[in-house]
Design a protein around this motif. Structure first.
Motif, PDB file in Angstrom:
ATOM      1  N   VAL A  20       0.847  -1.198   0.000  1.00 23.11           N
ATOM      2  CA  VAL A  20       0.000   0.000   0.000  1.00 23.11           C
ATOM      3  C   VAL A  20       0.884   1.249   0.000  1.00 23.11           C
ATOM      4  O   VAL A  20       2.089   1.182   0.260  1.00 23.11           O
ATOM      5  N   LYS A  21       0.255   2.371  -0.277  1.00 24.53           N
ATOM      6  CA  LYS A  21       0.913   3.661  -0.131  1.00 24.53           C
ATOM      7  C   LYS A  21       0.509   4.233   1.225  1.00 24.53           C
ATOM      8  O   LYS A  21      -0.644   4.582   1.436  1.00 24.53           O
ATOM      9  N   GLY A  22       1.458   4.291   2.118  1.00 23.27           N
ATOM     10  CA  GLY A  22       1.169   4.780   3.456  1.00 23.27           C
ATOM     11  C   GLY A  22       2.279   5.667   3.966  1.00 23.27           C
ATOM     12  O   GLY A  22       3.371   5.736   3.384  1.00 23.27           O
ATOM     13  N   THR A  23       1.995   6.348   5.057  1.00 23.75           N
ATOM     14  CA  THR A  23       2.966   7.218   5.714  1.00 23.75           C
ATOM     15  C   THR A  23       3.301   6.645   7.080  1.00 23.75           C
ATOM     16  O   THR A  23       2.393   6.306   7.854  1.00 23.75           O
ATOM     17  N   TYR A  24       4.583   6.538   7.387  1.00 23.13           N
ATOM     18  CA  TYR A  24       5.006   6.087   8.712  1.00 23.13           C
ATOM     19  C   TYR A  24       4.950   7.260   9.686  1.00 23.13           C
ATOM     20  O   TYR A  24       5.424   8.365   9.389  1.00 23.13           O
ATOM     21  N   LEU A  25       4.385   6.995  10.852  1.00 20.71           N
ATOM     22  CA  LEU A  25       4.394   7.941  11.958  1.00 20.71           C
ATOM     23  C   LEU A  25       5.076   7.254  13.135  1.00 20.71           C
ATOM     24  O   LEU A  25       4.742   6.110  13.458  1.00 20.71           O
ATOM     25  N   TYR A  26       5.996   7.948  13.766  1.00 25.51           N
ATOM     26  CA  TYR A  26       6.813   7.330  14.811  1.00 25.51           C
ATOM     27  C   TYR A  26       6.589   8.015  16.163  1.00 25.51           C
ATOM     28  O   TYR A  26       6.227   9.187  16.243  1.00 25.51           O
ATOM     29  N   ARG A  36       5.649   2.553  15.860  1.00 20.22           N
ATOM     30  CA  ARG A  36       5.621   2.965  14.462  1.00 20.22           C
ATOM     31  C   ARG A  36       4.273   2.572  13.882  1.00 20.22           C
ATOM     32  O   ARG A  36       3.790   1.459  14.051  1.00 20.22           O
ATOM     33  N   HIS A  37       3.660   3.535  13.252  1.00 16.47           N
ATOM     34  CA  HIS A  37       2.332   3.367  12.701  1.00 16.47           C
ATOM     35  C   HIS A  37       2.373   3.657  11.200  1.00 16.47           C
ATOM     36  O   HIS A  37       3.245   4.387  10.723  1.00 16.47           O
ATOM     37  N   ILE A  38       1.429   3.079  10.481  1.00 15.29           N
ATOM     38  CA  ILE A  38       1.269   3.376   9.065  1.00 15.29           C
ATOM     39  C   ILE A  38      -0.164   3.861   8.856  1.00 15.29           C
ATOM     40  O   ILE A  38      -1.118   3.172   9.219  1.00 15.29           O
ATOM     41  N   VAL A  39      -0.286   5.062   8.270  1.00 17.54           N
ATOM     42  CA  VAL A  39      -1.609   5.636   8.006  1.00 17.54           C
ATOM     43  C   VAL A  39      -1.689   5.963   6.513  1.00 17.54           C
ATOM     44  O   VAL A  39      -0.662   6.101   5.836  1.00 17.54           O
ATOM     45  N   PRO A  40      -2.900   6.083   5.970  1.00 16.46           N
ATOM     46  CA  PRO A  40      -3.028   6.373   4.547  1.00 16.46           C
ATOM     47  C   PRO A  40      -2.369   7.704   4.179  1.00 16.46           C
ATOM     48  O   PRO A  40      -2.484   8.691   4.912  1.00 16.46           O
ATOM     49  N   GLN A  41      -1.679   7.713   3.054  1.00 19.79           N
ATOM     50  CA  GLN A  41      -1.064   8.957   2.588  1.00 19.79           C
ATOM     51  C   GLN A  41      -2.123  10.032   2.405  1.00 19.79           C
ATOM     52  O   GLN A  41      -3.208   9.783   1.880  1.00 19.79           O
ATOM     53  N   GLY A  42      -1.810  11.235   2.871  1.00 16.24           N
ATOM     54  CA  GLY A  42      -2.731  12.341   2.764  1.00 16.24           C
ATOM     55  C   GLY A  42      -3.722  12.433   3.912  1.00 16.24           C
ATOM     56  O   GLY A  42      -4.501  13.393   3.981  1.00 16.24           O
ATOM     57  N   GLN A  43      -3.705  11.442   4.819  1.00 13.67           N
ATOM     58  CA  GLN A  43      -4.641  11.458   5.945  1.00 13.67           C
ATOM     59  C   GLN A  43      -3.897  11.464   7.284  1.00 13.67           C
ATOM     60  O   GLN A  43      -4.411  11.032   8.308  1.00 13.67           O
ATOM     61  N   GLU A  44      -2.678  12.003   7.249  1.00  8.39           N
ATOM     62  CA  GLU A  44      -1.849  12.037   8.455  1.00  8.39           C
ATOM     63  C   GLU A  44      -2.487  12.887   9.557  1.00  8.39           C
ATOM     64  O   GLU A  44      -2.452  12.515  10.738  1.00  8.39           O
ATOM     65  N   ASP A  45      -3.067  14.021   9.191  1.00  4.04           N
ATOM     66  CA  ASP A  45      -3.681  14.892  10.200  1.00  4.04           C
ATOM     67  C   ASP A  45      -4.901  14.231  10.833  1.00  4.04           C
ATOM     68  O   ASP A  45      -5.195  14.453  12.013  1.00  4.04           O
ATOM     69  N   TYR A  78      -5.680   1.088   7.157  1.00  2.00           N
ATOM     70  CA  TYR A  78      -5.673   0.784   5.726  1.00  2.00           C
ATOM     71  C   TYR A  78      -7.095   0.857   5.198  1.00  2.00           C
ATOM     72  O   TYR A  78      -7.997   0.207   5.735  1.00  2.00           O
ATOM     73  N   ASP A  79      -7.307   1.644   4.146  1.00  4.65           N
ATOM     74  CA  ASP A  79      -8.671   1.823   3.645  1.00  4.65           C
ATOM     75  C   ASP A  79      -9.109   0.732   2.679  1.00  4.65           C
ATOM     76  O   ASP A  79     -10.218   0.784   2.141  1.00  4.65           O
ATOM     77  N   GLY A  80      -8.290  -0.298   2.493  1.00  4.06           N
ATOM     78  CA  GLY A  80      -8.678  -1.425   1.659  1.00  4.06           C
ATOM     79  C   GLY A  80      -9.071  -2.642   2.464  1.00  4.06           C
ATOM     80  O   GLY A  80      -9.238  -3.733   1.923  1.00  4.06           O
ATOM     81  N   TYR A  81      -9.242  -2.446   3.769  1.00  6.19           N
ATOM     82  CA  TYR A  81      -9.570  -3.536   4.686  1.00  6.19           C
ATOM     83  C   TYR A  81     -10.842  -3.146   5.422  1.00  6.19           C
ATOM     84  O   TYR A  81     -11.155  -1.967   5.558  1.00  6.19           O
TER      85      TYR A  81
END
Length: 268
Positions: A20-26, A36-45, A78-81
């Motif tokens: 997936v395309k995600g953003t890591y947040l630490y 460490r977390h992975i959230v959808p790109q563009g939905q970090e806020d 993940y928005d595909g789950y």
């Protein structure tokens, strides 16, 4: 080329692969555990404040069970789950979970606590076979319910009473908590929590907390059976009457009376 190495013991059921395309947040827990977390790109806020609640959830559960059993933790949103799953060290969640309830409360945190509880019950201490799965799901439902009650979002006793009223019908259709006819279902989830709730009422909260804390300490990185949990409970408490007490609730066709609640009845 990608290389993947496991530095800690893991049951094969607990690994997942997501492309997936995600953003890591630490971040870190209150005790310094790497997060460490992975959230959808563009939905970090949107999801940054959600995953930030993990540190408090860890502190709440570590106060009950002791040290977190692995070297890192986090959420993968993940928005595909469409569900939630306790993958080891990286619990998987659908984006659909994270909505305020009808009272404007973040009740979804109970699901976060549910999956985090699994890191101890199910991931570190793993069922020998799937008929033992009540001791994965029972604690996850139990402690999520306690957390929700402490936050003022629900009344755990009400949930357990509702479960008690319905469980005889569930036992007949799907098997008792310790002998399910299939994987998944109310019998091992809410039914498993009901077994633990009854045990807590029978022996008192302090002894119950010791049973659960010692369980994840003794069986860390190993598998378990219901028989071992029964023997463990008798050993920790020194009370041999808990052997038939637990057997009736785990394997019996009908719910035994609930300690402290003689008025609770099974639904017709």
């Amino acid at each position: 080329m990608w290389h993947f190495a496991l530095r800690e013991r893991m049951a094969t059921e607990l690994i997942g692969i997501a492309v997936v395309k995600g953003t890591y947040l630490y971040g870190t827990s209150h005790r310094g555990l790497p997060l460490r977390h992975i959230v959808p790109q563009g939905q970090e806020d949107k999801f940054g404040p959600v995953v930030a609640r993990t540190a408090d959830h860890l502190a709440w559960l570590q106060a009950k069970f002791g040290r977190y059993p692995f070297s890192v933790y986090g959420l993968h949103i993940y928005d595909g789950y469409t569900d939630a799953l306790e993958n080891q060290t990286l619990s998987l969640f659908s984006t659909n979970w994270f909505k305020l309830n009808a009272n404007g409360q973040p009740g979804y945190e109970t699901t976060m606590v549910h999956e985090l509880t699994h890191q101890w019950f199910g991931d570190s201490v793993t069922p020998d076979n799937w008929q033992q799965a009540w001791l994965n799901e029972g604690p996850a439902v139990y402690y999520a319910g306690l957390y929700g009650e402490e936050r003022g979002w629900s009344v755990f006793e009400d949930k357990m009473k509702t479960t008690y009223e319905k469980l005889d019908v569930v036992r007949a259709a799907d098997g008792p908590p310790g002998l399910p006819k299939a994987l998944g279902g109310t019998n091992i989830y809410d039914g498993g929590a009901l077994v633990l709730y009854a045990l807590s009422l029978q022996i008192g909260q302090r002894k119950f907390d010791r049973v659960m804390r010692e369980w994840v300490r003794r069986f860390k990185d190993s598998t378990y059976t219901s028989e071992e949990f029964i023997a463990h409970t008798v050993d920790v408490t020194g009370d041999s009457s808990l052997d038939p007490f637990l057997r009736d609730r785990l394997f019996g066709a009908l719910n035994p009376p609930m300690p402290g609640h003689p008025d609770w009845k099974a639904a017709a």
